[in-house]
Every structure is written in C-alpha cells, then in structure tokens.
Motif scaffolding. Structure first.
Motif, PDB file in Angstrom:
ATOM      1  N   HIS A  27     -13.283  14.507  -0.355  1.00  0.00           N
ATOM      2  CA  HIS A  27     -12.388  13.662   0.423  1.00  0.00           C
ATOM      3  C   HIS A  27     -12.795  12.191   0.349  1.00  0.00           C
ATOM      4  CE1 HIS A  27      -9.971  13.367   4.454  1.00  0.00           C
ATOM      5  NE2 HIS A  27      -9.369  12.797   3.451  1.00  0.00           N
ATOM      6  N   ALA A  28     -14.091  11.915   0.552  1.00  0.00           N
ATOM      7  CA  ALA A  28     -14.557  10.525   0.556  1.00  0.00           C
ATOM      8  C   ALA A  28     -14.328   9.853  -0.787  1.00  0.00           C
ATOM      9  CB  ALA A  28     -16.039  10.488   0.931  1.00  0.00           C
ATOM     10  N   ALA A  29     -14.572  10.581  -1.880  1.00  0.00           N
ATOM     11  CA  ALA A  29     -14.366  10.014  -3.217  1.00  0.00           C
ATOM     12  C   ALA A  29     -12.893   9.695  -3.457  1.00  0.00           C
ATOM     13  CB  ALA A  29     -14.870  10.990  -4.272  1.00  0.00           C
ATOM     14  N   ALA A  30     -11.997  10.519  -2.906  1.00  0.00           N
ATOM     15  CA  ALA A  30     -10.563  10.259  -3.060  1.00  0.00           C
ATOM     16  C   ALA A  30     -10.177   8.928  -2.435  1.00  0.00           C
ATOM     17  CB  ALA A  30      -9.770  11.401  -2.432  1.00  0.00           C
ATOM     18  N   TRP A  31     -10.668   8.678  -1.217  1.00  0.00           N
ATOM     19  CA  TRP A  31     -10.357   7.409  -0.567  1.00  0.00           C
ATOM     20  C   TRP A  31     -11.038   6.246  -1.277  1.00  0.00           C
ATOM     21  CZ3 TRP A  31      -6.438   6.608   2.382  1.00  0.00           C
ATOM     22  CH2 TRP A  31      -5.891   7.668   3.108  1.00  0.00           C
ATOM     23  N   MET A  32     -12.234   6.478  -1.809  1.00  0.00           N
ATOM     24  CA  MET A  32     -12.911   5.413  -2.550  1.00  0.00           C
ATOM     25  C   MET A  32     -12.127   5.024  -3.799  1.00  0.00           C
ATOM     26  SD  MET A  32     -15.300   3.259  -2.737  1.00  0.00           S
ATOM     27  CE  MET A  32     -16.355   3.843  -1.392  1.00  0.00           C
ATOM     28  N   SER A  33     -11.509   6.006  -4.456  1.00  0.00           N
ATOM     29  CA  SER A  33     -10.714   5.694  -5.648  1.00  0.00           C
ATOM     30  C   SER A  33      -9.523   4.806  -5.291  1.00  0.00           C
ATOM     31  CB  SER A  33     -10.230   6.991  -6.309  1.00  0.00           C
ATOM     32  OG  SER A  33      -9.285   7.670  -5.495  1.00  0.00           O
ATOM     33  N   ILE A  34      -8.910   5.061  -4.130  1.00  0.00           N
ATOM     34  CA  ILE A  34      -7.801   4.212  -3.691  1.00  0.00           C
ATOM     35  C   ILE A  34      -8.297   2.808  -3.366  1.00  0.00           C
ATOM     36  CG2 ILE A  34      -6.067   3.882  -1.883  1.00  0.00           C
ATOM     37  CD1 ILE A  34      -5.780   6.891  -1.708  1.00  0.00           C
ATOM     38  N   LEU A  35      -9.438   2.731  -2.680  1.00  0.00           N
ATOM     39  CA  LEU A  35      -9.993   1.422  -2.314  1.00  0.00           C
ATOM     40  C   LEU A  35     -10.332   0.598  -3.554  1.00  0.00           C
ATOM     41  CD1 LEU A  35     -12.375   2.313   0.654  1.00  0.00           C
ATOM     42  CD2 LEU A  35     -10.155   1.201   0.760  1.00  0.00           C
ATOM     43  N   LEU A  36     -10.882   1.240  -4.558  1.00  0.00           N
ATOM     44  CA  LEU A  36     -11.253   0.512  -5.783  1.00  0.00           C
ATOM     45  C   LEU A  36     -10.015  -0.078  -6.453  1.00  0.00           C
ATOM     46  CD1 LEU A  36     -13.973   2.871  -7.268  1.00  0.00           C
ATOM     47  CD2 LEU A  36     -14.316   0.571  -6.356  1.00  0.00           C
ATOM     48  N   LEU A  37      -8.917   0.653  -6.425  1.00  0.00           N
ATOM     49  CA  LEU A  37      -7.688   0.147  -7.040  1.00  0.00           C
ATOM     50  C   LEU A  37      -7.072  -0.977  -6.209  1.00  0.00           C
ATOM     51  CD1 LEU A  37      -6.120   3.542  -8.195  1.00  0.00           C
ATOM     52  CD2 LEU A  37      -6.932   1.712  -9.677  1.00  0.00           C
ATOM     53  N   TRP A  55      -2.925  -5.043  -6.207  1.00  0.00           N
ATOM     54  CA  TRP A  55      -2.315  -4.917  -4.879  1.00  0.00           C
ATOM     55  C   TRP A  55      -1.064  -5.785  -4.764  1.00  0.00           C
ATOM     56  CZ3 TRP A  55      -2.022  -8.985  -1.237  1.00  0.00           C
ATOM     57  CH2 TRP A  55      -1.429  -8.618  -0.028  1.00  0.00           C
ATOM     58  N   ALA A  56      -1.111  -6.994  -5.298  1.00  0.00           N
ATOM     59  CA  ALA A  56       0.041  -7.900  -5.204  1.00  0.00           C
ATOM     60  C   ALA A  56       1.272  -7.306  -5.873  1.00  0.00           C
ATOM     61  CB  ALA A  56      -0.305  -9.250  -5.832  1.00  0.00           C
ATOM     62  N   LEU A  57       1.075  -6.519  -6.931  1.00  0.00           N
ATOM     63  CA  LEU A  57       2.206  -5.915  -7.634  1.00  0.00           C
ATOM     64  C   LEU A  57       3.010  -4.985  -6.736  1.00  0.00           C
ATOM     65  CD1 LEU A  57       0.528  -5.104 -11.064  1.00  0.00           C
ATOM     66  CD2 LEU A  57       2.456  -6.661 -10.718  1.00  0.00           C
ATOM     67  N   PHE A  58       2.402  -4.444  -5.696  1.00  0.00           N
ATOM     68  CA  PHE A  58       3.113  -3.563  -4.775  1.00  0.00           C
ATOM     69  C   PHE A  58       4.225  -4.300  -4.026  1.00  0.00           C
ATOM     70  CE2 PHE A  58      -0.399  -0.824  -5.626  1.00  0.00           C
ATOM     71  CZ  PHE A  58       0.000   0.459  -5.271  1.00  0.00           C
ATOM     72  N   GLY A  59       4.181  -5.616  -4.010  1.00  0.00           N
ATOM     73  CA  GLY A  59       5.213  -6.388  -3.326  1.00  0.00           C
ATOM     74  C   GLY A  59       6.202  -7.059  -4.244  1.00  0.00           C
ATOM     75  N   TRP A  60       6.135  -6.783  -5.556  1.00  0.00           N
ATOM     76  CA  TRP A  60       6.979  -7.480  -6.523  1.00  0.00           C
ATOM     77  C   TRP A  60       7.910  -6.509  -7.238  1.00  0.00           C
ATOM     78  CZ3 TRP A  60       2.575 -10.508  -9.499  1.00  0.00           C
ATOM     79  CH2 TRP A  60       1.926 -11.366  -8.599  1.00  0.00           C
ATOM     80  N   SER A  61       9.015  -7.020  -7.716  1.00  0.00           N
ATOM     81  CA  SER A  61       9.964  -6.207  -8.496  1.00  0.00           C
ATOM     82  C   SER A  61       9.594  -6.279  -9.974  1.00  0.00           C
ATOM     83  CB  SER A  61      11.392  -6.702  -8.267  1.00  0.00           C
ATOM     84  OG  SER A  61      11.480  -8.110  -8.471  1.00  0.00           O
ATOM     85  N   TYR A  62       8.400  -5.781 -10.304  1.00  0.00           N
ATOM     86  CA  TYR A  62       7.905  -5.715 -11.675  1.00  0.00           C
ATOM     87  C   TYR A  62       7.971  -4.258 -12.156  1.00  0.00           C
ATOM     88  CZ  TYR A  62       6.162 -10.549 -11.848  1.00  0.00           C
ATOM     89  OH  TYR A  62       6.060 -11.918 -11.890  1.00  0.00           O
ATOM     90  N   VAL A  63       7.273  -3.935 -13.224  1.00  0.00           N
ATOM     91  CA  VAL A  63       7.292  -2.562 -13.741  1.00  0.00           C
ATOM     92  C   VAL A  63       5.885  -1.991 -13.921  1.00  0.00           C
ATOM     93  CG1 VAL A  63       9.463  -2.999 -14.953  1.00  0.00           C
ATOM     94  CG2 VAL A  63       7.298  -3.271 -16.182  1.00  0.00           C
ATOM     95  N   ASP A  64       4.864  -2.813 -13.681  1.00  0.00           N
ATOM     96  CA  ASP A  64       3.493  -2.431 -14.033  1.00  0.00           C
ATOM     97  C   ASP A  64       2.991  -1.213 -13.267  1.00  0.00           C
ATOM     98  OD1 ASP A  64       2.361  -5.167 -15.600  1.00  0.00           O
ATOM     99  OD2 ASP A  64       4.000  -5.456 -14.197  1.00  0.00           O
ATOM    100  N   VAL A 120      -9.063   4.536   5.544  1.00  0.00           N
ATOM    101  CA  VAL A 120      -7.666   4.845   5.870  1.00  0.00           C
ATOM    102  C   VAL A 120      -6.990   3.625   6.487  1.00  0.00           C
ATOM    103  CG1 VAL A 120      -6.162   6.243   7.325  1.00  0.00           C
ATOM    104  CG2 VAL A 120      -8.077   7.321   6.128  1.00  0.00           C
ATOM    105  N   ILE A 121      -7.677   2.955   7.400  1.00  0.00           N
ATOM    106  CA  ILE A 121      -7.105   1.768   8.048  1.00  0.00           C
ATOM    107  C   ILE A 121      -6.871   0.667   7.023  1.00  0.00           C
ATOM    108  CG2 ILE A 121      -7.555  -0.071   9.715  1.00  0.00           C
ATOM    109  CD1 ILE A 121      -9.093   1.986  11.386  1.00  0.00           C
ATOM    110  N   PHE A 122      -7.883   0.423   6.189  1.00  0.00           N
ATOM    111  CA  PHE A 122      -7.783  -0.624   5.172  1.00  0.00           C
ATOM    112  C   PHE A 122      -6.621  -0.348   4.227  1.00  0.00           C
ATOM    113  CE2 PHE A 122      -9.050  -2.453   1.041  1.00  0.00           C
ATOM    114  CZ  PHE A 122      -9.260  -3.780   1.416  1.00  0.00           C
ATOM    115  N   THR A 123      -6.521   0.905   3.766  1.00  0.00           N
ATOM    116  CA  THR A 123      -5.437   1.276   2.852  1.00  0.00           C
ATOM    117  C   THR A 123      -4.085   1.120   3.526  1.00  0.00           C
ATOM    118  OG1 THR A 123      -6.869   2.861   1.697  1.00  0.00           O
ATOM    119  CG2 THR A 123      -4.489   3.152   1.473  1.00  0.00           C
TER     120      THR A 123
END
Length: 285
Positions: A203-213, A220-229, A106-109
């Motif tokens: 629950h743990a698998a749900a957070w692991m799926s987010i961490l893997l992405l 992750w970098a795309l979250f800060g850009w005005s792209y469409v991906d 949770v902290i990392f995400t």
C-alpha cells in the motif's frame, strides 16, 4: 453550472468507455481491481477514439451523432457500465489511512488533484491547446468531417485524444470540457501505476509511486491543461501492466493487447514508438 455540465459530460464519456473496455477485455484474466479498472477505461477510451475517427472520415463528425452514440452505448452496455462504476466506488472505499505517512500522502495527492481539476475547469489559455489540440476538433465539428488543413501543420500529428475532445466539445459546444477529460486520462494512469505497485510492493509503495509522479511540477501542471501528454502516461501505465501480466501468465491475449496499447499510444504521440521498442526488448530477452 458550466463546470458541473463539463464534469457531467466527461463522466458520461468515461462511463461509456469503461463499459466498452470491460466488454472488450472480458475474456482476459485480469490482475488487481485497480489495474483492471485502468485497463478497461484506457482501452475503452482508445476504442472510442477510433470509432470517432471512422465517423469523421465518412462525414459524421457531429455532436448529435456523438450524443446518440453515447446514449446507445450506455443503454446497450449498461451492465458493464454499472460494474465499472462500482469498481470506481470500491477503489475509493479501499483507501486506508494506515499510518501518518499514508495519511499525508492521501491528503497531498487529493489537494494536488483538486487544484489541477479547478484549473482544468477554467477557460483554456495554454499554447498547444489553443494552437492545435482544440483547433482540430473544433474545425472538424464545424465541417462535420475530418479534412486536411494545410494552414496548420500541427494537425498532421497523432490525434486520438483530439477525437475524444471532439466528442466532449460536440455534445454541448463547450471547449472547457477538454481539460477535465485530459485530467481523467491522467487519473486513470495514476490508478494503473498505483495498482501495479500495490500488488508487488504494498500500500505505501503505491502511494509513493503517485507522489513521485505528481511531485514533478510539469507533469502535475498537465492535469489542468487541454493537452494530450497524459494520454501517453495512461498508455505507458497500461503497457507496464500488460507486460507484467504476460510474464505471469504467458497468455497470448496479453501479447495482442500489448500491440493494441502501443498502437493507441502512438495515436497520441509519435514518440511513443520508443515504448514499442522497449516492450519488444522486454518480451524477447
């Protein structure tokens, strides 16, 4: 102050889209709260993009039109909007720090998403955004309609997300609203993936799926850009949810929704045609 205005603008767009999506999907037997929240938000944003496209084709691609339309949507769909926003609050409250592993996840995400949002609120600098993702809505707003621009062949690509950028930029004339909107698309995609994983693996698998992405730097970098991906991430997640739900219920409505989702995905990037082929194989096997 500008950053707060950008966040407010994006929040209004997502609230209106969430209410619209809840109205459109009201007859479907939804799975978990997280999956329903992502589905309603994604379908609402897709529908909003198509409405903006229609307005642009008839010469109404104007900030004042978008502003009046959003206010009207919030008023007419106020019940659906309130329920969708309550779902977002309940999802936040449902986070449980059951053990050290989940706590660290949770902290990392949270740190990664906040860092990406800070970058998203800065002036745009990345190549694709400056070359066509922001150029298209800016030109359409200048002309008041969607026209051909032969000097920039990139404007012949799919433009569903650019339609949403047009709304965001048109309200207050700030192109810095585009990247936070893209960040929101990615967040909805993560919620959808995590909701599906939590329902089947815990629950743990749900957070692991987010961490893997998020551990993939380019994603992750795309979250800060005005792209469409991240629009493809969102509709890819919705495709998984709808496919699994169809397998569970065999409801005809989920087949129709799958077609809609794949169509909206191709309105983001043409390469998502592969998503349609994959779904076809899954449904026919």
């Amino acid at each position: 102050g500008g950053a707060l205005l950008d966040l407010f603008t994006v929040g209004v767009i997502f609230a209106a889209a969430g209410g619209l999506g809840r109205l459109l999907l009201s007859r479907l037997d939804m799975p978990s709260r997280a999956e329903r929240f992502a589905l309603e938000g994604g379908i609402g944003l897709g529908a909003l993009a198509l409405i903006v496209l229609a307005l642009g084709l008839v010469g109404l691609f104007r900030g004042v039109v978008f502003g009046v339309g959003l206010v009207a949507a919030l008023v007419l769909l106020r019940h659906q909007v309130i329920v969708w926003l309550r779902d977002s609050r309940d999802l936040l409250r449902s986070i449980r720090l059951e053990n050290m592993t989940i706590t660290l996840a949770v902290i990392f995400t949270g740190v990664l998403l906040v860092m990406a949002l800070i970058m998203a609120l800065t002036p745009p600098t990345h190549w694709d955004g400056m070359t066509y993702h922001l150029v298209a809505p800016t030109r359409y707003l200048r002309d008041g309609r969607i026209l051909a621009h032969p000097d920039n062949y990139y404007l012949g690509l799919s433009q569903n997300v650019e339609m949403l950028y047009g709304v965001a930029i048109g309200l207050f004339g700030r192109d810095t609203t585009a990247a936070p909107l893209h960040w929101g698309l990615g967040l909805l995609g993560l919620i959808g993936v995590a909701g599906l994983m939590r329902r089947f693996a815990g629950h743990a698998a749900a957070w692991m799926s987010i961490l893997l992405l998020l551990s993939a730097y380019n994603l992750w970098a795309l979250f800060g850009w005005s792209y469409v991906d991240l629009g493809t991430l969102l509709f890819g997640a919705l495709t998984m949810i709808a496919s699994v739900r169809w397998r569970e219920t065999r409801g005809r409505g989920w087949i129709v929704l799958l077609g809609v989702i794949i169509g909206l995905a191709m309105g983001v990037k043409y390469t998502t045609a592969a998503l349609g082929l994959a779904v076809g194989v899954y449904l026919l096997r």
